[in-house]
Write a protein that holds these residues in place. Structure first.
Motif, mmCIF file in Angstrom:
data_model
loop_
_atom_site.group_PDB
_atom_site.id
_atom_site.type_symbol
_atom_site.label_atom_id
_atom_site.label_comp_id
_atom_site.label_asym_id
_atom_site.label_seq_id
_atom_site.Cartn_x
_atom_site.Cartn_y
_atom_site.Cartn_z
ATOM 1 N N ALA A 133 38.839 29.132 -44.931
ATOM 2 C CA ALA A 133 37.552 28.408 -44.866
ATOM 3 C C ALA A 133 37.714 26.938 -44.492
ATOM 4 O O ALA A 133 36.851 26.372 -43.802
ATOM 5 C CB ALA A 133 36.792 28.539 -46.176
ATOM 6 N N ASP A 134 38.822 26.319 -44.902
ATOM 7 C CA ASP A 134 38.971 24.886 -44.582
ATOM 8 C C ASP A 134 39.243 24.651 -43.091
ATOM 9 O O ASP A 134 39.210 23.516 -42.627
ATOM 10 C CB ASP A 134 40.052 24.232 -45.457
ATOM 11 C CG ASP A 134 41.393 24.908 -45.275
ATOM 12 O OD1 ASP A 134 41.405 26.097 -44.837
ATOM 13 O OD2 ASP A 134 42.431 24.279 -45.556
ATOM 14 N N ARG A 135 39.483 25.722 -42.341
ATOM 15 C CA ARG A 135 39.695 25.561 -40.892
ATOM 16 C C ARG A 135 38.437 25.876 -40.100
ATOM 17 O O ARG A 135 38.482 26.080 -38.893
ATOM 18 C CB ARG A 135 40.864 26.441 -40.427
ATOM 19 C CG ARG A 135 42.182 26.082 -41.132
ATOM 20 C CD ARG A 135 43.334 26.885 -40.575
ATOM 21 N NE ARG A 135 43.686 26.459 -39.228
ATOM 22 C CZ ARG A 135 44.457 27.161 -38.405
ATOM 23 N NH1 ARG A 135 44.923 28.341 -38.787
ATOM 24 N NH2 ARG A 135 44.731 26.714 -37.198
ATOM 25 N N ALA A 136 37.312 25.885 -40.773
ATOM 26 C CA ALA A 136 36.017 26.097 -40.112
ATOM 27 C C ALA A 136 36.006 27.364 -39.252
ATOM 28 O O ALA A 136 35.844 27.298 -38.036
ATOM 29 C CB ALA A 136 35.640 24.873 -39.268
ATOM 30 N N PRO A 137 36.169 28.521 -39.905
ATOM 31 C CA PRO A 137 36.302 29.753 -39.120
ATOM 32 C C PRO A 137 34.979 30.281 -38.565
ATOM 33 O O PRO A 137 33.952 30.226 -39.230
ATOM 34 C CB PRO A 137 36.866 30.754 -40.142
ATOM 35 C CG PRO A 137 36.339 30.287 -41.455
ATOM 36 C CD PRO A 137 36.278 28.775 -41.364
ATOM 37 N N LEU A 138 35.060 30.780 -37.345
ATOM 38 C CA LEU A 138 33.986 31.607 -36.798
ATOM 39 C C LEU A 138 34.510 33.037 -36.846
ATOM 40 O O LEU A 138 35.522 33.361 -36.221
ATOM 41 C CB LEU A 138 33.667 31.228 -35.348
ATOM 42 C CG LEU A 138 32.695 32.191 -34.632
ATOM 43 C CD1 LEU A 138 31.301 32.145 -35.267
ATOM 44 C CD2 LEU A 138 32.606 31.872 -33.142
ATOM 45 N N ILE A 139 33.832 33.883 -37.615
ATOM 46 C CA ILE A 139 34.260 35.278 -37.736
ATOM 47 C C ILE A 139 33.513 36.099 -36.686
ATOM 48 O O ILE A 139 32.280 36.064 -36.633
ATOM 49 C CB ILE A 139 33.921 35.842 -39.146
ATOM 50 C CG1 ILE A 139 34.360 34.866 -40.251
ATOM 51 C CG2 ILE A 139 34.534 37.225 -39.343
ATOM 52 C CD1 ILE A 139 35.829 34.588 -40.317
ATOM 53 N N VAL A 140 34.270 36.798 -35.867
ATOM 54 C CA VAL A 140 33.657 37.662 -34.849
ATOM 55 C C VAL A 140 33.967 39.108 -35.247
ATOM 56 O O VAL A 140 35.134 39.480 -35.381
ATOM 57 C CB VAL A 140 34.237 37.361 -33.447
ATOM 58 C CG1 VAL A 140 33.690 38.336 -32.408
ATOM 59 C CG2 VAL A 140 33.941 35.918 -33.044
ATOM 60 N N LEU A 141 32.932 39.894 -35.497
ATOM 61 C CA LEU A 141 33.163 41.256 -35.974
ATOM 62 C C LEU A 141 32.790 42.307 -34.938
ATOM 63 O O LEU A 141 31.846 42.150 -34.173
ATOM 64 C CB LEU A 141 32.325 41.552 -37.228
ATOM 65 C CG LEU A 141 32.616 40.808 -38.517
ATOM 66 C CD1 LEU A 141 31.832 41.449 -39.659
ATOM 67 C CD2 LEU A 141 34.095 40.790 -38.840
ATOM 68 N N SER A 142 33.550 43.396 -34.990
ATOM 69 C CA SER A 142 33.196 44.631 -34.277
ATOM 70 C C SER A 142 32.244 45.423 -35.156
ATOM 71 O O SER A 142 32.058 45.118 -36.333
ATOM 72 C CB SER A 142 34.439 45.494 -34.062
ATOM 73 O OG SER A 142 35.244 44.989 -33.067
ATOM 74 N N ALA A 143 31.736 46.504 -34.596
ATOM 75 C CA ALA A 143 31.028 47.497 -35.390
ATOM 76 C C ALA A 143 32.037 48.177 -36.305
ATOM 77 O O ALA A 143 33.234 48.170 -36.022
ATOM 78 C CB ALA A 143 30.394 48.519 -34.466
ATOM 79 N N THR A 144 31.578 48.790 -37.401
ATOM 80 C CA THR A 144 32.514 49.518 -38.258
ATOM 81 C C THR A 144 33.090 50.699 -37.455
ATOM 82 O O THR A 144 32.476 51.173 -36.508
ATOM 83 C CB THR A 144 31.819 50.041 -39.534
ATOM 84 O OG1 THR A 144 30.818 50.972 -39.156
ATOM 85 C CG2 THR A 144 31.179 48.908 -40.319
ATOM 86 N N ALA A 145 34.272 51.130 -37.881
ATOM 87 C CA ALA A 145 35.002 52.158 -37.122
ATOM 88 C C ALA A 145 34.107 53.349 -36.791
ATOM 89 O O ALA A 145 33.340 53.811 -37.626
ATOM 90 C CB ALA A 145 36.215 52.640 -37.931
#
Ligand code: ASP
Ligand code: MG
Length: 446
Positions: A28-40
């Motif tokens: 979190a301290d690295r300012a994350p952008l989470i990019v997600l796929s659809a679930t399997a």
């Protein structure tokens, strides 16, 4: 900031999503952008539901719809046992209704255009990110508002305003201590029509966002400890590669290594941003860093193979001393829209490989108006990839020593000199990969 992309298996169920949230919090301290796929398996299920609807089987399509929504509600309940917040409930209801409408529309018309397919396919990433955002307390961004694309549905490409849009819409949300989540794979035209980047496109999304935002690192979290020296199902001694060059990664991807979408690499290369490939369930384990240049001295980095391909040998007695032969030859391939992979030329003949399923009939007929054509089907390309290949004497000798009793039908050194490609019969490909791995990578050369 950093980009952390998680694929379908990394968000397949509640326990996997918990681990993703833990990894996001730890970063979190690295300012994350989470990019997600659809679930399997979700995107596959959406394609299947759309196809059933197109065939007029609305009941079958709606059955898949119900199963899909149930599975996602189940994950949400698992993650939030104290109660799924009303806002998430409402979001899931909305997405369910949208999918229902789309499937009914397709079934009514019995027509599934790429545009309709993209609208349907987008539901997978929109579901997974909604659930994740509610569980992880992350800010949710609709990628379609940021990633504007052309209108090539099913294989859309970003418009040049991505950097500006990211600066305006994404950057202000990012910051140390905050987690922001968005969807991979999807975008929209400036008019607001949903598009997708093509199957497996989430890696590309991650690279696009990372490049546009000037990320320090683009992390592709998956279910392997990085890129391996060979397919582990073939070579048990395959090892993760610590450092991989962009050019090597592109060659490996083009020749069948399954880890990264080749186009993924491009936006990151241009910005000099390292891409790391890591195992989501073994975050402390080994991983691969892909950078513009490799500093290690190993001559051979990895092996890949791909097949079936066909080898066309085009010969013409008049080719001798005749300029313009190759132009004429490639013009035929261009007219028939058949793409050529490997080429090797001799004085009176040219051998080239094409995909095994390329339509050859009319193409060969055209070639035969000025040349004789031999076709060998059921072949495979084995690629030996290494950035220092060209500077290392004796590699070819070692390679052919290892392949002594394997029938090698064609050899081609890539123009960038980091790829030595060898064509063998499809049934010999695995054995060739094993032997080459033994001689060139396990043999201490690497
Ligand atoms: N969900 C999409 C697919 O399965 C995109 C991705 O996973 O990268 O193709
Ligand atoms: Mg994927």
């Amino acid at each position: 900031m950093i980009v952390m992309k998680f694929g379908g298996t990394s968000v397949q169920d509640a326990s996997a999503m918990r681990e993703v949230a833990a990894l996001a919090r730890a970063a979190a301290d690295r300012a994350p952008l989470i990019v997600l796929s659809a679930t399997a398996r979700t995107t596959d299920a959406l394609f299947e539901a759309a196809t059933r609807a197109e065939q007029g089987d609305l009941a079958g399509a709606l059955e898949l719809h119900a199963a899909l929504l149930d599975r996602h509600r189940g994950i949400a309940q698992d993650l939030l046992p104290a109660g799924v917040p009303a806002s998430l409930q409402a979001a899931l209801d909305d997405l369910g209704r949208e999918l229902d409408l789309l499937l009914r529309g397709v079934a009514l018309l019995r027509e599934l255009s790429p545009r309709s397919m993209d609208a349907i396919a987008s539901l997978g990433e929109r579901l997974s990110t909604r659930i994740f955002a509610a569980f992880a307390g992350a800010a949710w961004v609709d990628a379609r508002t940021v990633l504007h694309t052309d209108a090539v549905f099913g294989c859309a490409r970003p418009l040049p305003d991505l950097e500006a849009r990211c600066a305006e819409l994404l950057a202000p949300q990012l910051g140390p201590g905050r987690i922001v989540v968005t969807q991979g794979y999807i975008g929209a035209t400036p008019q607001g029509l949903t598009t997708t980047l093509g199957r497996g496109g989430s890696d590309f999304s991650a690279a696009l966002f990372g490049a546009a935002l000037g990320a320090e690192d683009i992390q592709i979290w998956t279910d392997v400890e990085g890129v391996l020296t060979a397919d582990p199902r073939i070579v048990t001694a395959a090892q993760p590669i610590a450092e991989l060059g962009f050019a090597e990664a592109a060659e490996l991807a083009a020749f069948g290594a399954k880890v990264l979408h080749p186009a993924t690499i491009q936006p990151a290369v241009e910005k000099g941003i390292p891409v790391t490939v890591r195992h989501a369930r073994r975050p402390q384990g080994r991983f691969t860093t892909i950078t513009a240049e490799v500093r290690t001295g190993r001559p051979v980095t990895a092996l890949a193979h791909r097949g079936p391909v066909s080898v066309l040998t085009v010969a013409s007695a008049r080719m001798l001393n005749q300029s313009g032969f190759l132009a004429k030859l490639f013009d035929v391939f261009a007219r028939h829209k058949v793409s050529v992979d490997l080429i090797s030329t001799a004085e009176v003949s040219v051998s080239l490989t094409v995909e095994g399923d390329a339509p050859l009939g009319p193409l060969v007929a055209d070639l035969e108006t000025f040349a004789t054509v031999g076709i060998a089907t059921g072949r495979a390309i084995v690629a030996v990839v290494g950035e220092r290949l060209k500077h290392t004497a004796g590699i070819t000798g070692l390679a052919f020593g290892a392949l002594r009793d394997v029938n090698v039908e064609m050899i081609s050194m890539g123009a960038n000199e980091i790829n030595l490609s060898i064509v063998v019969r499809q049934e010999d490909a695995k054995e060739a990969v094993k032997r080459l791995h033994g001689a060139l990578i396990e043999g201490g050369l690497a």
